[in-house]
Design an enzyme around this catalytic site. Structure first.
Site, mmCIF file in Angstrom:
data_model
loop_
_atom_site.group_PDB
_atom_site.id
_atom_site.type_symbol
_atom_site.label_atom_id
_atom_site.label_comp_id
_atom_site.label_asym_id
_atom_site.label_seq_id
_atom_site.Cartn_x
_atom_site.Cartn_y
_atom_site.Cartn_z
ATOM 1 N N LYS A 16 0.830 -1.211 0.000
ATOM 2 C CA LYS A 16 0.000 0.000 0.000
ATOM 3 C C LYS A 16 0.867 1.265 0.000
ATOM 4 O O LYS A 16 0.556 2.210 -0.701
ATOM 5 C CB LYS A 16 -0.924 0.040 1.232
ATOM 6 C CG LYS A 16 -1.894 -1.122 1.316
ATOM 7 C CD LYS A 16 -2.899 -0.930 2.450
ATOM 8 C CE LYS A 16 -2.281 -0.838 3.840
ATOM 9 N NZ LYS A 16 -1.569 -2.062 4.282
ATOM 10 N N ARG A 92 -9.278 0.382 9.568
ATOM 11 C CA ARG A 92 -8.770 -0.943 9.918
ATOM 12 C C ARG A 92 -9.793 -1.759 10.691
ATOM 13 O O ARG A 92 -9.523 -2.889 11.066
ATOM 14 C CB ARG A 92 -7.515 -0.786 10.754
ATOM 15 C CG ARG A 92 -6.246 -0.811 9.883
ATOM 16 C CD ARG A 92 -5.136 -0.991 10.806
ATOM 17 N NE ARG A 92 -3.876 -1.462 10.448
ATOM 18 C CZ ARG A 92 -2.903 -0.835 9.845
ATOM 19 N NH1 ARG A 92 -3.101 0.315 9.287
ATOM 20 N NH2 ARG A 92 -1.728 -1.378 9.741
ATOM 21 N N ARG A 126 11.869 -6.939 5.259
ATOM 22 C CA ARG A 126 11.853 -5.501 4.938
ATOM 23 C C ARG A 126 12.860 -4.752 5.807
ATOM 24 O O ARG A 126 12.945 -4.982 7.011
ATOM 25 C CB ARG A 126 10.445 -4.969 5.170
ATOM 26 C CG ARG A 126 10.277 -3.510 4.890
ATOM 27 C CD ARG A 126 8.846 -3.156 4.654
ATOM 28 N NE ARG A 126 8.047 -3.169 5.871
ATOM 29 C CZ ARG A 126 6.776 -2.788 5.907
ATOM 30 N NH1 ARG A 126 6.170 -2.407 4.812
ATOM 31 N NH2 ARG A 126 6.097 -2.809 7.036
ATOM 32 N N ARG A 155 12.081 -2.091 10.930
ATOM 33 C CA ARG A 155 11.011 -1.424 11.661
ATOM 34 C C ARG A 155 10.735 -2.212 12.929
ATOM 35 O O ARG A 155 10.737 -3.433 12.917
ATOM 36 C CB ARG A 155 9.746 -1.413 10.783
ATOM 37 C CG ARG A 155 9.177 -0.043 10.557
ATOM 38 C CD ARG A 155 8.072 -0.086 9.546
ATOM 39 N NE ARG A 155 6.820 -0.573 10.097
ATOM 40 C CZ ARG A 155 5.645 -0.473 9.480
ATOM 41 N NH1 ARG A 155 5.594 0.090 8.286
ATOM 42 N NH2 ARG A 155 4.546 -0.935 10.025
ATOM 43 N N ARG A 166 0.297 -8.757 13.952
ATOM 44 C CA ARG A 166 -0.322 -7.767 13.053
ATOM 45 C C ARG A 166 -1.230 -8.459 12.043
ATOM 46 O O ARG A 166 -2.309 -7.954 11.719
ATOM 47 C CB ARG A 166 0.755 -6.956 12.331
ATOM 48 C CG ARG A 166 1.446 -5.959 13.252
ATOM 49 C CD ARG A 166 2.740 -5.450 12.662
ATOM 50 N NE ARG A 166 2.551 -4.633 11.485
ATOM 51 C CZ ARG A 166 3.490 -4.408 10.575
ATOM 52 N NH1 ARG A 166 4.686 -4.969 10.695
ATOM 53 N NH2 ARG A 166 3.246 -3.652 9.535
HETATM 54 P P1 AMP Z 1 1.117 0.403 9.216
HETATM 55 O O1 AMP Z 1 2.342 1.178 8.918
HETATM 56 O O2 AMP Z 1 -0.092 0.861 8.425
HETATM 57 O O3 AMP Z 1 1.335 -1.097 9.109
HETATM 58 O O4 AMP Z 1 0.731 0.700 10.748
HETATM 59 C C1 AMP Z 1 1.636 0.396 11.802
HETATM 60 C C2 AMP Z 1 0.895 0.349 13.128
HETATM 61 O O5 AMP Z 1 0.255 1.606 13.379
HETATM 62 C C3 AMP Z 1 -0.239 -0.669 13.204
HETATM 63 O O6 AMP Z 1 0.226 -1.962 13.526
HETATM 64 C C4 AMP Z 1 -1.102 -0.062 14.310
HETATM 65 O O7 AMP Z 1 -0.542 -0.277 15.579
HETATM 66 C C5 AMP Z 1 -1.008 1.426 14.018
HETATM 67 N N1 AMP Z 1 -2.075 1.858 13.075
HETATM 68 C C6 AMP Z 1 -1.927 2.323 11.813
HETATM 69 N N2 AMP Z 1 -3.105 2.624 11.251
HETATM 70 C C7 AMP Z 1 -4.042 2.354 12.193
HETATM 71 C C8 AMP Z 1 -5.464 2.440 12.231
HETATM 72 N N3 AMP Z 1 -6.189 2.853 11.168
HETATM 73 N N4 AMP Z 1 -6.086 2.054 13.377
HETATM 74 C C9 AMP Z 1 -5.405 1.645 14.437
HETATM 75 N N5 AMP Z 1 -4.069 1.513 14.475
HETATM 76 C C10 AMP Z 1 -3.379 1.871 13.367
#
Ligand code: AMP
Length: 211
Positions: A16, A92, A126, A155, A166
């Protein structure tokens, strides 16, 4: 459709972020990403909300979702300032999807479809160059320069244990969101296991067709 309002859905590691950056560039829209916004504000004090933890970091490092109250406010603020956007990492869960419906209409809903085995492989391999922000993969896309290779970092939430959590959280909370848009007949499914360039060709065509 002058500046499209685009939602991009997909599991962690589906691509994404990569595709959103290309969309933002090609269609001249804002890239609104909750993951990056939260990573930039990991130590934000949310103790006044009286939740389980007092900072986003504690949720993120466990692979759990940051509470809706925090995330909804970030998205609402970002979308109110954007003409067109590509929204990445939100909604989410179904509550967030409902919240989003009150904030804006959408022109296109994309879904990057990638199998779970491939997601695990992509996420655990990654790495990021902390100096440039460039993303690499140890196997698929290693840096050519050994100096870059030496300084790569992972990360905090890309370790195997957190990746599994996750993906579990994704299956439980976010798959119903995919089904919600699919039932409404809005979902544009894209084969996310193709090369990044092939995925981009499909993404670009789908957005242009929706115009
Ligand atoms: P991402 O980079 O999108 O994989 O997000 C990393 C982390 O940020 C996730 O594992 C969540 O802990 C938090 N996060 C990101 N977007 C959301 C969301 N829409 N709702 C809740 N937590 C989020």
């Amino acid at each position: 459709m002058v500046q499209p309002r685009i939602l991009i859905l997909g599991a962690p590691g589906a691509g994404k972020g990569t595709q959103s950056a290309k969309i933002a560039d090609r269609f001249d829209v804002d890239h609104v990403t909750t993951g990056d916004a939260l990573r930039g504000n990991k130590e934000m004090d949310i103790s006044h909300l009286d939740l389980e933890y007092d900072t986003p970091r504690e949720y993120m490092d466990r692979g759990e979702l940051v509470p809706d109250a925090v995330v909804n406010a970030i998205v609402d603020e970002a979308l109110s300032q954007a003409d067109g956007f590509v929204l990445d990492g939100y909604p989410r869960n179904l509550e967030q999807a409902e919240e989003l419906e009150g904030m804006t209409d959408l022109d296109v809903v994309l879904y990057l479809d990638v199998s779970e085995d491939e997601l695990v492989h992509r996420l655990t391999g990654r790495r990021m160059d902390p100096e440039t922000g460039e993303i690499y993969h140890l196997e698929y896309n290693p840096p050519e320069d050994p100096a870059v290779e030496d300084r790569l970092v992972q990360r905090d939430d890309d370790t195997e244990e957190t990746v599994k959590e996750r993906l579990r959280v994704y299956r439980e909370n976010t798959e119903p969101v995919i089904e919600h848009y699919e039932e409404r007949g809005d979902l544009e499914r894209i084969d996310g296991e193709q090369s990044p360039d092939e995925v981009w060709a499909d993404v670009k065509e789908t957005i242009e067709d929706a115009a």
